[in-house]
Write a protein that holds these residues in place. Sequence first.
Motif, PDB file in Angstrom:
ATOM      1  N   GLN A 151     -21.997 -27.037 -53.462  1.00 23.08           N
ATOM      2  CA  GLN A 151     -22.919 -27.429 -52.394  1.00 23.08           C
ATOM      3  C   GLN A 151     -22.209 -27.394 -51.037  1.00 23.08           C
ATOM      4  OE1 GLN A 151     -26.041 -27.797 -53.650  1.00 23.08           O
ATOM      5  NE2 GLN A 151     -26.574 -27.533 -51.502  1.00 23.08           N
ATOM      6  N   GLU A 152     -20.988 -27.963 -51.025  1.00 22.67           N
ATOM      7  CA  GLU A 152     -20.182 -27.970 -49.788  1.00 22.67           C
ATOM      8  C   GLU A 152     -19.933 -26.536 -49.310  1.00 22.67           C
ATOM      9  OE1 GLU A 152     -16.469 -30.107 -50.106  1.00 22.67           O
ATOM     10  OE2 GLU A 152     -17.494 -31.818 -51.043  1.00 22.67           O
ATOM     11  N   LEU A 153     -19.586 -25.673 -50.262  1.00 25.61           N
ATOM     12  CA  LEU A 153     -19.276 -24.280 -49.921  1.00 25.61           C
ATOM     13  C   LEU A 153     -20.482 -23.598 -49.286  1.00 25.61           C
ATOM     14  CD1 LEU A 153     -17.416 -21.752 -50.118  1.00 25.61           C
ATOM     15  CD2 LEU A 153     -18.377 -21.345 -52.370  1.00 25.61           C
ATOM     16  N   LEU A 154     -21.675 -23.803 -49.875  1.00 27.61           N
ATOM     17  CA  LEU A 154     -22.877 -23.162 -49.344  1.00 27.61           C
ATOM     18  C   LEU A 154     -23.192 -23.652 -47.942  1.00 27.61           C
ATOM     19  CD1 LEU A 154     -25.073 -23.091 -52.585  1.00 27.61           C
ATOM     20  CD2 LEU A 154     -24.056 -21.122 -51.443  1.00 27.61           C
ATOM     21  N   GLU A 155     -22.917 -24.960 -47.693  1.00 29.14           N
ATOM     22  CA  GLU A 155     -23.144 -25.491 -46.330  1.00 29.14           C
ATOM     23  C   GLU A 155     -22.165 -24.848 -45.337  1.00 29.14           C
ATOM     24  OE1 GLU A 155     -23.032 -29.761 -46.513  1.00 29.14           O
ATOM     25  OE2 GLU A 155     -24.715 -29.788 -47.930  1.00 29.14           O
ATOM     26  N   VAL A 156     -20.897 -24.714 -45.769  1.00 32.41           N
ATOM     27  CA  VAL A 156     -19.880 -24.091 -44.884  1.00 32.41           C
ATOM     28  C   VAL A 156     -20.280 -22.639 -44.571  1.00 32.41           C
ATOM     29  CG1 VAL A 156     -17.471 -23.268 -44.801  1.00 32.41           C
ATOM     30  CG2 VAL A 156     -17.988 -25.549 -45.672  1.00 32.41           C
ATOM     31  N   LEU A 157     -20.856 -21.974 -45.596  1.00 31.00           N
ATOM     32  CA  LEU A 157     -21.194 -20.558 -45.410  1.00 31.00           C
ATOM     33  C   LEU A 157     -22.549 -20.330 -44.743  1.00 31.00           C
ATOM     34  CD1 LEU A 157     -19.974 -18.942 -48.767  1.00 31.00           C
ATOM     35  CD2 LEU A 157     -18.864 -18.811 -46.554  1.00 31.00           C
ATOM     36  N   SER A 158     -23.200 -21.403 -44.356  1.00 25.78           N
ATOM     37  CA  SER A 158     -24.518 -21.220 -43.734  1.00 25.78           C
ATOM     38  C   SER A 158     -24.405 -20.420 -42.428  1.00 25.78           C
ATOM     39  CB  SER A 158     -25.190 -22.587 -43.470  1.00 25.78           C
ATOM     40  OG  SER A 158     -24.333 -23.351 -42.648  1.00 25.78           O
ATOM     41  N   ARG A 159     -23.180 -20.466 -41.810  1.00 31.67           N
ATOM     42  CA  ARG A 159     -22.989 -19.669 -40.583  1.00 31.67           C
ATOM     43  C   ARG A 159     -22.613 -18.216 -40.911  1.00 31.67           C
ATOM     44  NH1 ARG A 159     -19.098 -24.072 -38.070  1.00 31.67           N
ATOM     45  NH2 ARG A 159     -18.981 -24.434 -40.301  1.00 31.67           N
ATOM     46  N   ALA A 160     -22.346 -17.938 -42.205  1.00 31.83           N
ATOM     47  CA  ALA A 160     -22.058 -16.548 -42.623  1.00 31.83           C
ATOM     48  C   ALA A 160     -23.088 -16.167 -43.688  1.00 31.83           C
ATOM     49  CB  ALA A 160     -20.651 -16.454 -43.180  1.00 31.83           C
ATOM     50  N   PRO A 161     -24.320 -15.862 -43.255  1.00 30.96           N
ATOM     51  CA  PRO A 161     -25.416 -15.661 -44.219  1.00 30.96           C
ATOM     52  C   PRO A 161     -25.130 -14.568 -45.262  1.00 30.96           C
ATOM     53  CG  PRO A 161     -26.031 -14.890 -42.016  1.00 30.96           C
ATOM     54  CD  PRO A 161     -24.752 -15.647 -41.867  1.00 30.96           C
ATOM     55  N   LYS A 162     -24.442 -13.481 -44.864  1.00 28.96           N
ATOM     56  CA  LYS A 162     -24.164 -12.396 -45.810  1.00 28.96           C
ATOM     57  C   LYS A 162     -23.268 -12.896 -46.957  1.00 28.96           C
ATOM     58  CE  LYS A 162     -26.066  -8.484 -44.220  1.00 28.96           C
ATOM     59  NZ  LYS A 162     -25.535  -7.364 -43.495  1.00 28.96           N
ATOM     60  N   VAL A 207     -23.985 -13.461 -51.099  1.00 29.06           N
ATOM     61  CA  VAL A 207     -23.145 -12.968 -52.204  1.00 29.06           C
ATOM     62  C   VAL A 207     -22.918 -14.073 -53.237  1.00 29.06           C
ATOM     63  CG1 VAL A 207     -20.814 -12.167 -52.824  1.00 29.06           C
ATOM     64  CG2 VAL A 207     -21.988 -11.159 -50.869  1.00 29.06           C
ATOM     65  N   ILE A 208     -22.619 -15.298 -52.762  1.00 28.27           N
ATOM     66  CA  ILE A 208     -22.347 -16.426 -53.670  1.00 28.27           C
ATOM     67  C   ILE A 208     -23.602 -16.751 -54.480  1.00 28.27           C
ATOM     68  CG2 ILE A 208     -21.666 -18.871 -53.800  1.00 28.27           C
ATOM     69  CD1 ILE A 208     -19.387 -16.984 -52.972  1.00 28.27           C
ATOM     70  N   ILE A 259     -17.278  -7.484 -47.275  1.00 30.10           N
ATOM     71  CA  ILE A 259     -17.733  -8.888 -47.372  1.00 30.10           C
ATOM     72  C   ILE A 259     -17.107  -9.537 -48.604  1.00 30.10           C
ATOM     73  CG2 ILE A 259     -19.759 -10.372 -47.753  1.00 30.10           C
ATOM     74  CD1 ILE A 259     -21.356  -8.234 -46.114  1.00 30.10           C
ATOM     75  N   ILE A 260     -17.100  -8.794 -49.722  1.00 30.38           N
ATOM     76  CA  ILE A 260     -16.511  -9.342 -50.959  1.00 30.38           C
ATOM     77  C   ILE A 260     -15.004  -9.529 -50.777  1.00 30.38           C
ATOM     78  CG2 ILE A 260     -16.018  -8.769 -53.391  1.00 30.38           C
ATOM     79  CD1 ILE A 260     -18.970  -7.678 -53.379  1.00 30.38           C
TER      80      ILE A 260
END
Length: 817
Positions: free
Chosen positions: A202-213, A217-218, A247-248
């Motif tokens: 959950q934390e990771l997805l929030e951190v990546l909200s600024r990197a939508p691409k 992938v996640i 990106i990967i």
Amino acid sequence: MTYFLDVILPIPLQKAFTYHITDAEAQFLKTGMRVAVPFGKSKIYTALAYTIHNNPPIAYEAKTIHQILDEEPIVTDLQLKHWEWIANYYLCSLGEVMRAAMPNAFILESETIIVKNETAQVDELNLDDDEFLIFEALQYQSSLKIQDVVSILDKKRILPVVNALVEKGVLQLQEELYEKYKPKLVRYVRLHQTYKSEEKLQELLEVLSRAPKQREVILALFSLEASEQKPIKVSELMERSDASSSIIKALVDKSILEEYYIQTDRVQFEGGGDEQTKQLTDAQSIVLEDIKVSFKNKSVTLLHGVTSSGKTEIYVKLIEEQLNLGKQVLYLLPEIALTTQLVQRLQDYFGDKVAVFHSRYSSNERVEVWHNLNDNLEKAQLVIGARSALLLPFSNLGLIIVDEEHEQSYKQFDPAPRYHARDAAIVLANIHKAKTLLGSATPSLESYFNASQGRYGFVELKTRFNNVLMPDIELVDLADKYKRKRMKGHFSDRLIEEMTETLDEGFQIILFQNRRGFSPIVECTTCGNSPQCPNCDVSLTYHQFRDQLRCHYCGYHTVMPKTCQACGNATLDTKGFGTEQIEEEVKVLFPDKKVARMDLDTTRGKHGFEKIITKFEQREIDILVGTQMLTKGLDFRHVKLVGIMNADNLLNFPDFRAHERSYQLMTQVAGRAGRTDIRGKVLIQTYNPHHNILQQVSTNAYKEMYAEQMNDRYNFKYPPIYRLIKITFKHKDYNRVNLAADWYAKSLRQVFKSNILGPEFPPISRIRNLFNKNILIKIPQNQSLSKTKDAIMKIDNSFNAVKDFRSVRVVLNVDNY
């Protein structure tokens, strides 16, 4: 105690070579492992461990081996036993059998490495330009390979330069072995261990909200893992998330994803394996039971089943039985084109138990099949292949099926071992205590003779599948048609009429012409000169597709001249016709229909056969023009008409088997017609419609053909009544070939008195600038074959001891079928 190892080297040596090994190596080594050994002045070869003993060689000092290359044997004892039989029977060395059997990637090569001599004082003024370039390159690199030097100097002949530098003490040469097989690694990804818990994810997805691409992938990886329950390939993830590899890579660099590799086979078969085998018809079921009964008393059975009788379905039932017993099955085919159609059918039944092995596969792909068989894995229980599949490491073979057993492509002609796959298969089955089934609609005279003598079991299938009628065969008299002016190009009015009718009904057509190219002869109408190959005694064939004249023996080609090279007139004309010309004429006659050609020129690529066959099956092609590739057991549902363009060039061939082969070829190509509920039609165009063989083809009279041909074989002492060994002499000097052949023939006549034919020049006596001359040895049934071969080998050894004859190449061809 001192130990020695005999090895098989992949070169034509008559004996095994002996090396010195340590006690520890003697304990570790087993027969069938590969070892790297020095041989000659500086060569390193990959050899096969053969026997360990305590007897030093008498004639030379035993060298020590370089290294052991395997942990376990990669060649089995049973396989070696089979190789020994091939080497012994076909008069070649074990090394030649090893070279033919093992994929190239197994036979490691040594590569010369060039390094700087660190101790030498070099005076640069003493070096010429080329030498200085190499010396300079070694200031920046620690070592160079021969190939690197070729590109630095931009010339092919670099060895004199390298040798000069070695003599001046500037360079040193080293030999290095390199492994040629590279496993295929597939890249997979998974989520890093840190993010496995729900909170962390959950934390990771929030951190990546600024990197939508990256977030996409996640999420894609998460959904793939949930649905697939198996490792996720990078390529799959990229496709699902529509992301680029960068990106990967960014996610891997951040340690959010971790990548790993799994070794995988290059040839993967998709799906299949869940389809039930078909119900056999009553006729097929009876034949299946007859084969099983025959196998109780005989290890070899011949199945004579007419074309389209459903032999493959009988094979499938026998294969199924063996696989259920946990046995391996080898299914041999004469032509790679056939594997294309068959593999699909067998995969539907047996899934990934099917492995394919033939020369169009890359070296690495063949290594994988070899390993799978050696490890007795389930993914190589049923092996389908051309003749070379015989030499694989089987461990518990239960059945060998030799389909279209009459085919001449089962015989290997060059290089050695010149084995016949059908005969070698029977021996291999005996070694494994397995059974052999030979199947054909037109059995070879040899097999039919063995069956009639009671050596083989014999089973017949006389009706076509679903009781479809045999095709109606009609002979068209070309002499009469030309006289009455009823020809359009090479097509008689009768053939055009049948073709039009067939196409109007929505069916397909096969046209057979056993010559590729546009025209076999180009001739000047003024002076009669015809362009010849400079390397062979043959005229050049015109290929219109590339506007080239080509030699079908050595590959020489030149652009088509506009004027005659002898008289200078622009009066060049083509004589005769090949598949290209037929294709052109068909396109003119039927401009709105799709026409394709299937010969060696159109099927050169790895999947060349597959593309054409698939298109024809899917009815994207209306008319298929081809050479004998078309005749071999292909199954097309919608072919109603087969046209044989010219039967005479098959019959009028200087070979004692010409009539037998013509019958087989024409019957097989006729068998492609009318394989469903429609009755097929076959038209054979000929100048000689009353010829016995053509009459026998038109009435499907195999037994009459067999009786007539056997009568000739008795009278003229040919196989299967007598055995044949053909000896060919090759050299670029005409006189030396003559002298060598005469000397050999004289020696043979002193031993055998009669039944030695020749020496004689064949119809085409010069190929690739080498003159050929043949001697034929006929061996009666009461004469010992092994003693005959021993006598020939003694003469051969004496021949090679004569200094003048050493440069003459002698080819021994046993059972020259």
